[in-house]
Design a protein around this motif. Structure first.
Motif, short mmCIF file in Angstrom:
data_model
loop_
_atom_site.label_atom_id
_atom_site.label_comp_id
_atom_site.label_asym_id
_atom_site.label_seq_id
_atom_site.Cartn_x
_atom_site.Cartn_y
_atom_site.Cartn_z
N THR A 213 -5.03 -2.68 0.07
CA THR A 213 -3.82 -2.93 -0.71
C THR A 213 -3.62 -1.87 -1.78
O THR A 213 -2.51 -1.36 -1.99
CB THR A 213 -3.89 -4.32 -1.35
OG1 THR A 213 -3.97 -5.32 -0.32
CG2 THR A 213 -2.66 -4.60 -2.21
N LEU A 214 -4.70 -1.51 -2.47
CA LEU A 214 -4.63 -0.45 -3.47
C LEU A 214 -4.23 0.88 -2.83
O LEU A 214 -3.39 1.62 -3.37
CB LEU A 214 -5.98 -0.31 -4.18
CG LEU A 214 -6.32 -1.37 -5.22
CD1 LEU A 214 -7.80 -1.29 -5.60
CD2 LEU A 214 -5.46 -1.20 -6.46
N TRP A 215 -4.83 1.18 -1.69
CA TRP A 215 -4.52 2.42 -0.98
C TRP A 215 -3.04 2.44 -0.59
O TRP A 215 -2.36 3.45 -0.76
CB TRP A 215 -5.40 2.55 0.26
CG TRP A 215 -5.20 3.83 1.03
CD1 TRP A 215 -4.11 4.19 1.76
CD2 TRP A 215 -6.11 4.93 1.11
NE1 TRP A 215 -4.28 5.43 2.32
CE2 TRP A 215 -5.50 5.91 1.94
CE3 TRP A 215 -7.38 5.17 0.60
CZ2 TRP A 215 -6.13 7.12 2.24
CZ3 TRP A 215 -8.01 6.37 0.90
CH2 TRP A 215 -7.38 7.33 1.71
N THR A 216 -2.55 1.32 -0.06
CA THR A 216 -1.16 1.25 0.39
C THR A 216 -0.20 1.49 -0.75
O THR A 216 0.78 2.24 -0.61
CB THR A 216 -0.88 -0.12 1.03
OG1 THR A 216 -1.71 -0.27 2.19
CG2 THR A 216 0.57 -0.24 1.44
N ALA A 217 -0.46 0.86 -1.90
CA ALA A 217 0.43 1.02 -3.06
C ALA A 217 0.48 2.48 -3.49
O ALA A 217 1.55 3.03 -3.75
CB ALA A 217 -0.04 0.13 -4.20
N ALA A 218 -0.69 3.12 -3.57
CA ALA A 218 -0.73 4.52 -3.98
C ALA A 218 -0.10 5.43 -2.93
O ALA A 218 0.65 6.36 -3.26
CB ALA A 218 -2.19 4.95 -4.24
N GLU A 219 -0.38 5.15 -1.66
CA GLU A 219 0.13 5.98 -0.57
C GLU A 219 1.65 5.92 -0.49
O GLU A 219 2.32 6.96 -0.35
CB GLU A 219 -0.48 5.50 0.75
CG GLU A 219 -0.13 6.34 1.95
CD GLU A 219 -0.83 5.84 3.19
OE1 GLU A 219 -1.67 6.58 3.73
OE2 GLU A 219 -0.57 4.69 3.61
#
Length: 237
Positions: A213-219
């Motif tokens: 989820t963190l990766w998706t938000a940043a990506e």
């Protein structure tokens, strides 16, 4: 499953000098990052597709008007337009679909007890939030691990909610699409569904979900930075 368990164990061994008793949890986070890095090219392709579809919106609206009484002709015309632009209308789903096997492997590996004894601080990686509540309560040693995870997910969900609402407001032309009115109301709230997932799955799978989820938000913030409305229909992590 044995190969997957060996991979997690090898990663944990590599991280042992840095993370000691939490090395397995760190290995899960690293594994998740490696999975997301591997499918990042597909995420970039999905972002490009979203931007192309945003550019094609006027043409798609014209096709809907032209073939309003012939759904088959409309579908074919839309597929032809996407093919001409060399973009798939389903590209946005691929990154999430390819993550599913890794998530379910993590879920079954730790829920089956094959990795018993591994913890994140006081919380066993094979337990879930209900187990933490039964052993010390919401603010007990294990419960505090979940409090931290819930806080992270809630912060990311709030950021995603506000960003999606802003994107919806910046893309009024999409309201004409069938079902878009209902989607406009529901889609911003989907990011909060991750809180339920974190609560019910084993902690190991919850770590995978939170990291992804963190990766998706940043990506998505990076990939859609030059086109705020392009990421509106991206599939949640």
């Amino acid at each position: 499953m044995s190969v997957f368990a060996s991979l997690v164990e090898h990663l944990a061994d590599l991280l042992q000098p840095l993370f000691a008793t939490t090395a397995t949890a760190a290995a899960i986070v690293l594994f998740t990052a490696l999975v997301r890095l591997a499918i990042h090219p597909l995420s970039r392709a999905a972002a490009r597709g979203q931007k192309v579809r945003a550019r094609l919106a006027p043409q798609l609206a014209e096709l809907r008007k032209k073939h309003a009484r012939n759904p088959e002709r409309l579908q074919q015309a839309m597929l032809d337009l996407h093919a001409e632009e060399k973009v798939s209308p389903f590209a946005g789903c691929l990154p999430s679909l390819l993550q599913a096997p890794a998530f379910f492997l993590m879920y079954h590996l730790f829920s089956s007890g094959r990795m018993a004894g591994h913890t994140l601080f006081a919380a066993p990686l094979g337990d879930n939030w209900t187990d933490a509540l039964a052993h010390g309560g919401a603010f007990g040693p294990a419960g505090l691990v979940y409090v931290a995870l819930f806080a992270i997910v809630a912060a990311v969900a709030t950021y995603t909610y506000r960003r999606t609402k802003r994107q919806m407001a910046d893309a009024p032309a999409q309201e004409a699409m069938p079902g878009m009115g209902a989607m406009t109301k529901v889609l911003p709230l989907l990011s909060f569904a991750t809180l339920l997932t974190v609560a019910v799955v084993p902690l190991a799978a919850a770590l995978y979900v939170v990291t992804s989820t963190l990766w998706t938000a940043a990506e998505r913030t990076f990939l859609y930075r030059d086109m705020p409305s392009a990421g509106v229909l991206a599939t949640p992590a």
